[in-house]
Motif scaffolding. Sequence first.
Motif, PDB file in Angstrom:
ATOM      1  N   ALA A   1       0.835  -1.201   0.000  1.00  0.00           N
ATOM      2  CA  ALA A   1       0.000   0.000   0.000  1.00  0.00           C
ATOM      3  C   ALA A   1       0.869   1.249   0.000  1.00  0.00           C
ATOM      4  O   ALA A   1       0.602   2.219  -0.721  1.00  0.00           O
ATOM      5  CB  ALA A   1      -0.918  -0.008   1.218  1.00  0.00           C
ATOM      6  N   ALA A   2       1.923   1.231   0.810  1.00  0.00           N
ATOM      7  CA  ALA A   2       2.827   2.386   0.871  1.00  0.00           C
ATOM      8  C   ALA A   2       3.451   2.667  -0.493  1.00  0.00           C
ATOM      9  O   ALA A   2       3.514   3.818  -0.943  1.00  0.00           O
ATOM     10  CB  ALA A   2       3.914   2.141   1.918  1.00  0.00           C
ATOM     11  N   ALA A   3       3.911   1.615  -1.173  1.00  0.00           N
ATOM     12  CA  ALA A   3       4.502   1.795  -2.494  1.00  0.00           C
ATOM     13  C   ALA A   3       3.485   2.367  -3.476  1.00  0.00           C
ATOM     14  O   ALA A   3       3.842   3.081  -4.414  1.00  0.00           O
ATOM     15  CB  ALA A   3       5.035   0.466  -3.013  1.00  0.00           C
ATOM     16  N   SER A   4       2.201   2.064  -3.217  1.00  0.00           N
ATOM     17  CA  SER A   4       1.118   2.557  -4.065  1.00  0.00           C
ATOM     18  C   SER A   4       0.635   3.937  -3.640  1.00  0.00           C
ATOM     19  O   SER A   4      -0.325   4.463  -4.235  1.00  0.00           O
ATOM     20  CB  SER A   4      -0.051   1.567  -4.028  1.00  0.00           C
ATOM     21  OG  SER A   4       0.373   0.258  -4.371  1.00  0.00           O
ATOM     22  N   GLY A   5       1.271   4.511  -2.633  1.00  0.00           N
ATOM     23  CA  GLY A   5       0.891   5.837  -2.163  1.00  0.00           C
ATOM     24  C   GLY A   5      -0.464   5.869  -1.484  1.00  0.00           C
ATOM     25  O   GLY A   5      -1.164   6.893  -1.536  1.00  0.00           O
ATOM     26  N   VAL A   6      -0.821   4.776  -0.807  1.00  0.00           N
ATOM     27  CA  VAL A   6      -2.123   4.685  -0.145  1.00  0.00           C
ATOM     28  C   VAL A   6      -1.919   4.643   1.368  1.00  0.00           C
ATOM     29  O   VAL A   6      -1.229   3.751   1.876  1.00  0.00           O
ATOM     30  CB  VAL A   6      -2.891   3.427  -0.594  1.00  0.00           C
ATOM     31  CG1 VAL A   6      -4.264   3.379   0.076  1.00  0.00           C
ATOM     32  CG2 VAL A   6      -3.040   3.402  -2.110  1.00  0.00           C
ATOM     33  N   PRO A   7      -2.504   5.581   2.124  1.00  0.00           N
ATOM     34  CA  PRO A   7      -2.405   5.537   3.582  1.00  0.00           C
ATOM     35  C   PRO A   7      -3.050   4.268   4.140  1.00  0.00           C
ATOM     36  O   PRO A   7      -3.982   3.706   3.548  1.00  0.00           O
ATOM     37  CB  PRO A   7      -3.179   6.781   4.036  1.00  0.00           C
ATOM     38  CG  PRO A   7      -3.218   7.671   2.842  1.00  0.00           C
ATOM     39  CD  PRO A   7      -3.242   6.763   1.653  1.00  0.00           C
ATOM     40  N   VAL A   8      -2.554   3.822   5.284  1.00  0.00           N
ATOM     41  CA  VAL A   8      -3.017   2.588   5.914  1.00  0.00           C
ATOM     42  C   VAL A   8      -3.579   2.895   7.296  1.00  0.00           C
ATOM     43  O   VAL A   8      -3.007   3.697   8.043  1.00  0.00           O
ATOM     44  CB  VAL A   8      -1.854   1.578   6.041  1.00  0.00           C
ATOM     45  CG1 VAL A   8      -2.250   0.384   6.881  1.00  0.00           C
ATOM     46  CG2 VAL A   8      -1.387   1.123   4.662  1.00  0.00           C
ATOM     47  N   VAL A   9      -4.698   2.251   7.632  1.00  0.00           N
ATOM     48  CA  VAL A   9      -5.180   2.209   9.011  1.00  0.00           C
ATOM     49  C   VAL A   9      -5.030   0.761   9.450  1.00  0.00           C
ATOM     50  O   VAL A   9      -5.610  -0.137   8.834  1.00  0.00           O
ATOM     51  CB  VAL A   9      -6.642   2.676   9.138  1.00  0.00           C
ATOM     52  CG1 VAL A   9      -7.110   2.554  10.589  1.00  0.00           C
ATOM     53  CG2 VAL A   9      -6.790   4.114   8.654  1.00  0.00           C
ATOM     54  N   ALA A  10      -4.217   0.517  10.474  1.00  0.00           N
ATOM     55  CA  ALA A  10      -3.851  -0.851  10.831  1.00  0.00           C
ATOM     56  C   ALA A  10      -3.834  -1.054  12.337  1.00  0.00           C
ATOM     57  O   ALA A  10      -3.694  -0.101  13.116  1.00  0.00           O
ATOM     58  CB  ALA A  10      -2.477  -1.193  10.252  1.00  0.00           C
ATOM     59  N   SER A  11      -3.950  -2.305  12.726  1.00  0.00           N
ATOM     60  CA  SER A  11      -3.770  -2.678  14.131  1.00  0.00           C
ATOM     61  C   SER A  11      -2.319  -2.452  14.526  1.00  0.00           C
ATOM     62  O   SER A  11      -1.404  -2.743  13.759  1.00  0.00           O
ATOM     63  CB  SER A  11      -4.103  -4.160  14.338  1.00  0.00           C
ATOM     64  OG  SER A  11      -5.408  -4.470  13.931  1.00  0.00           O
ATOM     65  N   ALA A  12      -2.111  -1.973  15.730  1.00  0.00           N
ATOM     66  CA  ALA A  12      -0.750  -1.824  16.261  1.00  0.00           C
ATOM     67  C   ALA A  12      -0.323  -3.188  16.799  1.00  0.00           C
ATOM     68  O   ALA A  12      -0.143  -3.392  17.998  1.00  0.00           O
ATOM     69  CB  ALA A  12      -0.719  -0.767  17.350  1.00  0.00           C
TER      70      ALA A  12
END
Length: 420
Positions: free
Chosen positions: A329-340
């Motif tokens: 996702a990062a490489a695709s320039g997309v922000p992530v909402v994720a579990s810590a």
Amino acid sequence: MPDVLSDERPLRIAFVVLHTSPLDEPGTKDAGGMNVVVLAQAEALAARGHQVELITRRSDPDSAPTVQLRENLCLHNLDAGPARLIAKGEHEHVIREFQDALATLLGELPVDVLHAQHWFSGVAALPVAREFGIPIAQSFHSIAADSSTPLADGERAESPGRLAGEAMLAKSVDAIVVVSRAERDTVLSRLGGDPAITHIVPPGVDADLFFPAWDARAEPAAHEQRPRRALSAGRLHPLKGFDLALDAIAEVDADVRPDYVLVGAAPPDADGREYEARLHDAVEQHGLADHVQYIGSLSRHALAAQLRLVDLVLIPSHSETYGLVALEAAASGVPVVASAAGGLREAVVDGVTGILLETRDPADWAAAIAGILRQSEVAERMSRAAREHALTHSWDLSAEGLLSVFRDLVAQARPGSARA
């Protein structure tokens, strides 16, 4: 012929992957991030001139015994158990057959080092490695939690021997390769692994395949007006926590609520089928039928194209050794909402490339989702930062780290060395 003691000579490396073929698409069968990591590292090592053998169990009667994938890279399908897909937990029953087939293969195909993936492979490969005097490295990719531990949700042992098998391997192999500090901590604390032989080799990402919608190479569809979209990708398994994502999306205010694209398929077992049914039930209960799209498993190219069509990636996993989808996702320039959780703390830079959440309260997830979608400048800043973060993680660097481990093992195994 190169000097056999040269530190620079090409190595002959065997990756042993009993329960899933490295060629299986992630999100299908029991394939996931492990398959991506193994194949990408193998390809990078082969491109450097090393001879790489991928060794797996035949799960299709029509598959050839040996397939030349590219220069320096071969796939071997060994007969062990029925030549069909079986549930992941059933692979414990074919370990001995696989071990015998592996010994036969390696009797004809000398290698310098074995790298076992997951505990099934390690238990099968360890006696063969000792028989032939081959150094062996082990990667677990996920580690079973005892039922008394707080991490047991979603990661209980799939088969009876797993807890004992993993603990035995951690104390018996020549090196342990992990993908994150979080996984290293688990190996040391839960399995009693030796820190001196436990090496962190982070995964990479193909930044030429996964690139942003704002890149000139992006498809026209990436620039079209469309409803907001969030995406999750992975096997439809309770460990992945996609039910939390559905609950959260249902709580996002209607004016900013994203459509939800779920990429992946259920593994071939009762838990997977039951969980898939639960997800469908949740969609109906929340009245989200018009806002949720199941698109099954996708090829790497198709997933990359889908990521260029979304505004957010949601990763609500209970546990991840790293979280490869976060890097893609990062490489695709997309922000992530994720579990810590686990390695996601390393895959996502909190507040920079996305948001990490300690809580599993759907309201908190809804607030994080809405917060990014309502603030275009925040989303844009995270998009640019995510791409920069991903560019520091290449598969060539990952292969270089792995090669360093392998060369040390081969040097230690030479006649006259302490290990030998």
